[in-house]
Design a protein around this motif. Structure first.
Motif, PDB file in Angstrom:
ATOM      1  N   TRP A 187       0.844  -1.203   0.000  1.00 40.54           N
ATOM      2  CA  TRP A 187       0.000   0.000   0.000  1.00 40.54           C
ATOM      3  C   TRP A 187       0.877   1.251   0.000  1.00 40.54           C
ATOM      4  O   TRP A 187       0.672   2.182  -0.783  1.00 40.54           O
ATOM      5  N   MET A 188       1.895   1.259   0.863  1.00 37.59           N
ATOM      6  CA  MET A 188       2.732   2.469   0.960  1.00 37.59           C
ATOM      7  C   MET A 188       3.531   2.694  -0.326  1.00 37.59           C
ATOM      8  O   MET A 188       3.696   3.837  -0.768  1.00 37.59           O
TER       9      MET A 188
ATOM     10  N   GLU B 286       1.153   4.290  -2.603  1.00 39.32           N
ATOM     11  CA  GLU B 286       0.885   5.687  -2.201  1.00 39.32           C
ATOM     12  C   GLU B 286       2.053   6.600  -2.559  1.00 39.32           C
ATOM     13  O   GLU B 286       1.854   7.748  -2.953  1.00 39.32           O
ATOM     14  N   LEU B 287       3.276   6.082  -2.404  1.00 37.10           N
ATOM     15  CA  LEU B 287       4.456   6.905  -2.690  1.00 37.10           C
ATOM     16  C   LEU B 287       4.649   7.117  -4.190  1.00 37.10           C
ATOM     17  O   LEU B 287       5.347   8.045  -4.606  1.00 37.10           O
TER      18      LEU B 287
ATOM     19  N   GLY C 194       6.733  12.054   0.813  1.00 36.88           N
ATOM     20  CA  GLY C 194       5.430  11.391   0.983  1.00 36.88           C
ATOM     21  C   GLY C 194       4.718  11.854   2.240  1.00 36.88           C
ATOM     22  O   GLY C 194       3.498  11.709   2.360  1.00 36.88           O
TER      23      GLY C 194
ATOM     24  N   PHE D 216       4.798  10.611   5.287  1.00 38.54           N
ATOM     25  CA  PHE D 216       4.243   9.531   6.109  1.00 38.54           C
ATOM     26  C   PHE D 216       4.847   9.444   7.503  1.00 38.54           C
ATOM     27  O   PHE D 216       4.494   8.549   8.271  1.00 38.54           O
TER      28      PHE D 216
ATOM     29  N   THR E  35       2.588   6.345   8.625  1.00 38.04           N
ATOM     30  CA  THR E  35       2.813   4.888   8.596  1.00 38.04           C
ATOM     31  C   THR E  35       1.975   4.186   9.660  1.00 38.04           C
ATOM     32  O   THR E  35       1.594   3.035   9.479  1.00 38.04           O
TER      33      THR E  35
ATOM     34  N   LEU F  32      -1.309   3.235   8.134  1.00 31.06           N
ATOM     35  CA  LEU F  32      -1.246   2.125   7.178  1.00 31.06           C
ATOM     36  C   LEU F  32      -1.118   0.800   7.929  1.00 31.06           C
ATOM     37  O   LEU F  32      -1.803  -0.184   7.624  1.00 31.06           O
TER      38      LEU F  32
ATOM     39  N   ARG G 253      -9.132   5.827   0.552  1.00 25.51           N
ATOM     40  CA  ARG G 253      -7.913   6.295  -0.120  1.00 25.51           C
ATOM     41  C   ARG G 253      -7.691   5.508  -1.418  1.00 25.51           C
ATOM     42  O   ARG G 253      -7.746   4.272  -1.423  1.00 25.51           O
TER      43      ARG G 253
ATOM     44  N   GLY H  71      -5.089   4.692  -2.771  1.00 24.06           N
ATOM     45  CA  GLY H  71      -4.004   3.717  -2.576  1.00 24.06           C
ATOM     46  C   GLY H  71      -4.516   2.420  -1.973  1.00 24.06           C
ATOM     47  O   GLY H  71      -4.037   1.329  -2.313  1.00 24.06           O
ATOM     48  N   PHE H  72      -5.485   2.518  -1.076  1.00 25.65           N
ATOM     49  CA  PHE H  72      -6.046   1.302  -0.467  1.00 25.65           C
ATOM     50  C   PHE H  72      -6.843   0.514  -1.513  1.00 25.65           C
ATOM     51  O   PHE H  72      -6.710  -0.703  -1.633  1.00 25.65           O
TER      52      PHE H  72
END
Ligand SMILES: N[C@@H](CCC(=O)N[C@@H](CS)C(=O)NCC(=O)O)C(=O)O
Length: 211
Positions: free
Chosen positions: A18-19, A22-23, A78, A80, A158, A161, A193, A195-196
């Motif tokens: 996921w991260m 997102e990045l 990012g 985070f 983070t 997440l 989100r 990203g999710f």
């Protein structure tokens, strides 16, 4: 910078996957079948045989929480994690260690009591794990008591997440995270989100999405 993520759908690798999404950084993803015997090649990268493993510029690194912190450090743009020296940094460290040290091992005990220990004692292990999981949800719910949208305030870190991934695993438990009054709407926010949604699509996950 190069990244190769070894993952299994819906497992402890999800937060890292996921991260990375997102990045918006380029990465390769290799699925590991955690129900099958691990290959010698994978065990050479991660002797525990568990996922995730992220190969970072040719070096394998494991442990989802550590990987999230590493990615936050390598990609500060990012946002985070609070910057080193920022007043919010202490709360971020505290929350990362709390989630990684309390909720995450309790989840492992819940799901792997029979495999990791004596199957005869599994019910007792799970009973304690359940207390710890619910206690952790109580504490996370309390962090949202002042009306903040995310666990550390206005910014997604983070911690969000990692915690959201772990909350997802409670979806079939007697008291899922979403049954806490503040965690329920929080989860809806996190699941909204892009990203999710993207990580679920890439991992083929159809449960626990916003309607
Ligand atoms: N503390 C580790 C836990 C890793 C872990 O337990 N991964 C599980 C999937 S959620 C796994 O690889 N299970 C397969 C096995 O134990 O054989 C982390 O957060 O990365």
């Amino acid at each position: 910078m190069s990244y190769t993520l070894f993952y299994a759908p819906g497992t402890a690798s999800l937060a890292v996957h996921w991260m990375l999404i997102e990045l918006g950084v380029p990465f390769e993803a290799e699925a590991v079948d955690i129900k099958a015997e691990r290959s010698a090649a994978y065990l050479a990268l991660n002797p525990s045989g568990r996922v995730p493993t992220l190969v970072v510029d040719g070096r394998p690194v494991s442990e989802s929480a550590a990987l999230l912190m590493l990615l936050a450090e390598r990609h500060p743009q990012g946002g985070f994690a609070p910057a080193v020296g920022a007043p919010e940094r202490a709360a971020w460290m505290e929350a990362m260690v709390f989630v990684a040290n309390t909720l995450s091992p309790a989840m492992r005990d819940w799901f792997y009591a029979e495999k990791d220990g004596d199957p005869a004692g599994a019910a007792a292990v799970q009973a304690l794990a359940r207390l710890r999981i619910e206690g952790a949800f109580e504490r996370l719910d309390g962090m949202l008591a002042d009306g903040r949208p995310y666990l550390l305030g206005e910014m997604v870190t983070t911690v969000d997440l990692l915690a959201t991934m772990l909350m997802r695993w409670s979806r079939n438990m007697e008291r899922p995270a979403t049954s806490w009054s503040r965690l329920g709407p929080y989860v809806t926010r996190m699941r909204a989100r892009p990203g999710f949604v993207a990580v679920c699509r890439r991992e083929g996950l159809t449960e626990w999405l916003n309607a």
